[in-house]
Design a protein around this motif. Structure first.
Motif, short mmCIF file in Angstrom:
data_model
loop_
_atom_site.label_atom_id
_atom_site.label_comp_id
_atom_site.label_asym_id
_atom_site.label_seq_id
_atom_site.Cartn_x
_atom_site.Cartn_y
_atom_site.Cartn_z
N GLN A 295 0.83 -1.15 -0.01
CA GLN A 295 0.04 -0.02 0.18
C GLN A 295 0.86 1.19 -0.21
O GLN A 295 1.85 1.34 0.85
CB GLN A 295 -0.92 -0.19 1.26
CG GLN A 295 -2.03 -1.10 1.23
CD GLN A 295 -2.78 -1.03 2.43
OE1 GLN A 295 -3.42 -0.10 2.62
NE2 GLN A 295 -3.23 -2.24 3.04
N LYS A 297 0.76 4.39 1.15
CA LYS A 297 1.11 5.08 2.25
C LYS A 297 2.00 4.23 3.20
O LYS A 297 2.87 4.75 3.73
CB LYS A 297 -0.05 5.23 2.98
CG LYS A 297 -1.03 6.44 2.56
CD LYS A 297 -2.27 6.96 3.45
CE LYS A 297 -3.02 7.98 2.59
NZ LYS A 297 -2.19 9.20 2.79
N GLU A 300 5.52 4.54 2.05
CA GLU A 300 6.18 5.87 2.26
C GLU A 300 6.62 5.91 3.98
O GLU A 300 7.66 6.36 4.13
CB GLU A 300 5.10 6.88 1.87
CG GLU A 300 4.80 7.15 0.54
CD GLU A 300 3.83 8.02 0.26
OE1 GLU A 300 3.19 8.56 1.09
OE2 GLU A 300 3.10 8.19 -0.91
N ASP A 347 -7.43 -1.33 4.93
CA ASP A 347 -7.19 -0.21 3.92
C ASP A 347 -6.49 0.86 4.80
O ASP A 347 -7.28 1.65 5.08
CB ASP A 347 -8.25 0.30 3.13
CG ASP A 347 -7.94 1.27 2.23
OD1 ASP A 347 -6.82 1.73 1.92
OD2 ASP A 347 -9.00 1.73 1.51
N SER A 349 -5.27 3.69 3.68
CA SER A 349 -5.55 5.06 3.33
C SER A 349 -6.72 5.79 3.94
O SER A 349 -7.02 6.81 4.14
CB SER A 349 -5.72 4.98 1.78
OG SER A 349 -6.83 4.12 1.49
N ARG A 350 -7.64 5.04 4.47
CA ARG A 350 -8.89 5.35 5.55
C ARG A 350 -8.48 5.62 6.75
O ARG A 350 -9.20 6.28 7.60
CB ARG A 350 -9.71 4.27 5.54
CG ARG A 350 -10.54 3.83 4.14
CD ARG A 350 -11.73 2.75 4.13
NE ARG A 350 -11.99 2.61 2.73
CZ ARG A 350 -13.06 1.76 2.60
NH1 ARG A 350 -13.89 1.22 3.68
NH2 ARG A 350 -13.67 1.66 1.48
N ALA A 353 -4.91 10.80 9.07
CA ALA A 353 -3.60 11.12 8.93
C ALA A 353 -2.89 11.30 10.26
O ALA A 353 -1.64 10.94 10.52
CB ALA A 353 -3.48 12.40 7.96
N LEU A 356 -1.72 8.04 11.49
CA LEU A 356 -0.57 7.49 10.83
C LEU A 356 0.47 8.00 11.35
O LEU A 356 1.56 7.53 11.48
CB LEU A 356 -0.83 7.58 9.28
CG LEU A 356 -1.83 6.77 8.78
CD1 LEU A 356 -2.19 6.81 7.47
CD2 LEU A 356 -1.52 5.13 8.87
#
Length: 517
Positions: A295, A297, A300, A347, A349-350, A353, A356
């Motif tokens: 994934q 994100k 990264e 997921d 990405s959900r 931020a 994370l």
């Protein structure tokens, strides 16, 4: 007294061959790294192709080496905490836990056999409960895969064989949180015991000042999933024991990490750092679980964590294998914020931020704490790994001379399979949820990652005693050791492995003393 004297004389005679005796590693002495002088960070070693399976049987290492490349490469603040970390874990507690694991496993196998019985007329034979090991004489530990019946050579020995239970059936699967599947076990007592353990953790963590020694004792036999994130942060030394200090500590450490990102990360494409970043970028997609790592994100986040650690630790820089050590921390800390039981299905990405960001910073600092204790594994020439592999060889020669002699006769060198065990802390050998369970205990043990891991590797090797002795040529033996059948392993298998490792630690308690600096 006579035996004690004989033991001392043994160590005097064979000090150079004792597991843990410090051996000189040529190339380990090197000046401090200075990027301004060297112009670039240490370059990662290019990958060698994985071992091809030849149709022709090859019996010696010399023949094999001429046809294949390197086979082990997969291809690819808190003074209070420091003081507590120096204390030893109560041996009585851990021995009690180890024996309880073995007893519970035998009882569950008996229930499993009763449930699968075809009719009421057939009565399965009761499974013998493993005997308690006397604390005064723990000299021989037999492998889990070995039969209860001793061979004639063992019967002639003056040591007492230790009866062990059979391996866990592969049909039993274990969830990430460390709790077995209720539908497979069909045991309400199990869930009640887990609920009771969770209550003990919550009571211990709810106080104004967490007793870290008690937390270690409680965590040795596994940490419940709901409290694993906070427990790992405490045991690793990232968070203080005082509850009132934790919010400020988290805020300060997270701010500090992102200051590193702002200051260093833009330099990843500079000439002095681009080789390091390129190797990190190449290695991450080869990690597991792929569904999570690939994934964008997550990729990264891992790139930033590994690059910042490498820049701030120029004595080692980035070395292949360090990348694997990020995953358990990230997965454990993410489980606190997602609903899915399987992190692979989440997921990322959900996820908000801000969450994370916090998980990324927490992962970086906890991984850094781990690497602080094993950094000699990754400095020039990797002297820590070379020494630990040599220690493993000496230890196995004392635990199971037949297995050691079998490997030697077929010219299988421990570096060819055990280098990865030390470099990746067995992460490439067992499923991720088993690694997480393993790390529960490592963080509960003094020097768990640097020291207790040696005994776990010894127990892991002897676990496959029967299969190893059945392999009669070099290639098949080495391929087996590099591809051990652990895909269906669960937490119960890890608990049995840890129990045996702890027995080995007691049986050979003199070995580690030569390794401690």
């Amino acid at each position: 007294m006579a035996s004690d004297g004989a033991r001392k004389q043994f160590w005097k005679r064979s000090n150079s061959k004792v597991p843990g005796s410090i051996q000189h590693v040529y190339g380990a002495q090197h000046p401090p790294f200075d990027p301004l002088l060297h112009g670039t960070l240490l370059k990662a070693t290019p990958k060698a192709p994985s071992t091809p399976v030849k149709a022709k049987r090859i019996s010696t290492f010399q023949e094999f080496e001429s046809n294949t490349s390197d086979a082990w490469d997969a291809g690819e603040d808190e003074d209070g905490l420091l003081a507590m970390a120096a204390e030893s874990l109560s041996s009585d507690v851990v021995m009690e836990t180890a024996n309880r694991v073995l007893r519970n496993h035998s009882q569950r196998q008996e229930r499993h056999k009763l449930q699968e019985a075809p009719g009421p007329e057939q009565k399965p034979k009761p499974v013998a409960e493993p005997p308690l090991v006397p604390s005064g004489d723990i000299r021989l530990v037999k492998s889990i895969s070995e039969s209860h019946t001793s061979c004639p050579a063992e019967s002639a020995s003056d040591t007492v064989p230790l009866q062990r239970s059979q391996s866990l059936p592969h049909s039993v699967t274990v969830a990430l949180g460390g709790t077995s599947d209720p539908s497979a076990l069909s045991s309400s007592a199990l869930s009640e015991r887990e609920a009771s353990r969770l209550d003990k953790f919550k009571q211990l963590l709810a106080g104004p000042h967490t007793d870290l020694e008690e937390l270690r004792k409680l965590s040795w036999s596994g940490i419940p999933k709901p409290v694993r994130p906070i427990t790992w942060k405490l045991l690793s030394g990232y968070l203080p024991a005082n509850v009132d200090r934790r919010p400020a500590t988290l805020q300060r450490k997270q701010k500090e990490y992102f200051a590193f990102i702002e200051h260093y990360y833009d330099s990843r494409n500079d000439d002095v750092h681009q080789d390091t970043y390129r190797q990190i970028h190449i290695d991450i997609p080869r990690m597991s679980p792929e569904a999570l790592i690939l994934q964008p994100k997550v990729t990264e986040i891992f790139e930033r964590i590994l690059f910042i650690w490498a820049i701030r630790h120029p004595a080692s820089g980035y070395v292949q294998g360090i990348n694997d050590l990020v995953t358990p921390f990230f997965v454990v800390f993410m489980c606190e914020h997602i609903e899915e039981e399987d992190v692979d299905a989440a997921d990322i990405s959900r996820v908000p931020a801000e969450v994370l960001r916090n998980v990324e910073a927490d992962t970086y600092w906890c991984m850094s704490k781990l690497l602080d204790g094993i950094q000699d594994n990754y400095t020039f020439a990797q002297p820590g790994i070379q020494m630990k592999v040599k220690m493993l060889e000496e230890l196995v020669s004392r635990i199971d001379e037949q297995v050691h002699r079998h490997l030697d006769q077929h010219e299988v060198r421990y570096l060819q399979f055990a280098f990865r065990w030390m470099n990746n802390l067995l992460m490439r050998e067992v499923p991720l949820h088993c690694t997480i369970r393993l790390w529960d205990t490592y963080q509960s043990e003094p020097e768990g990652f640097s020291h207790f891991h040696l005994y776990v590797c010894a127990a892991f090797l002897v676990r496959w005693r029967k299969e190893i002795l059945e392999e009669k040529d070099f290639q098949e033996l080495l391929l087996f050791l590099q591809n051990l059948p652990t895909a269906h392993w669960g937490d119960e298998d890890i608990s049995l492995l840890l129990a045996e490792a702890y027995r080995l630690k007691f049986a050979f308690a003199d070995a580690p003393n030569h390794y401690k600096k």
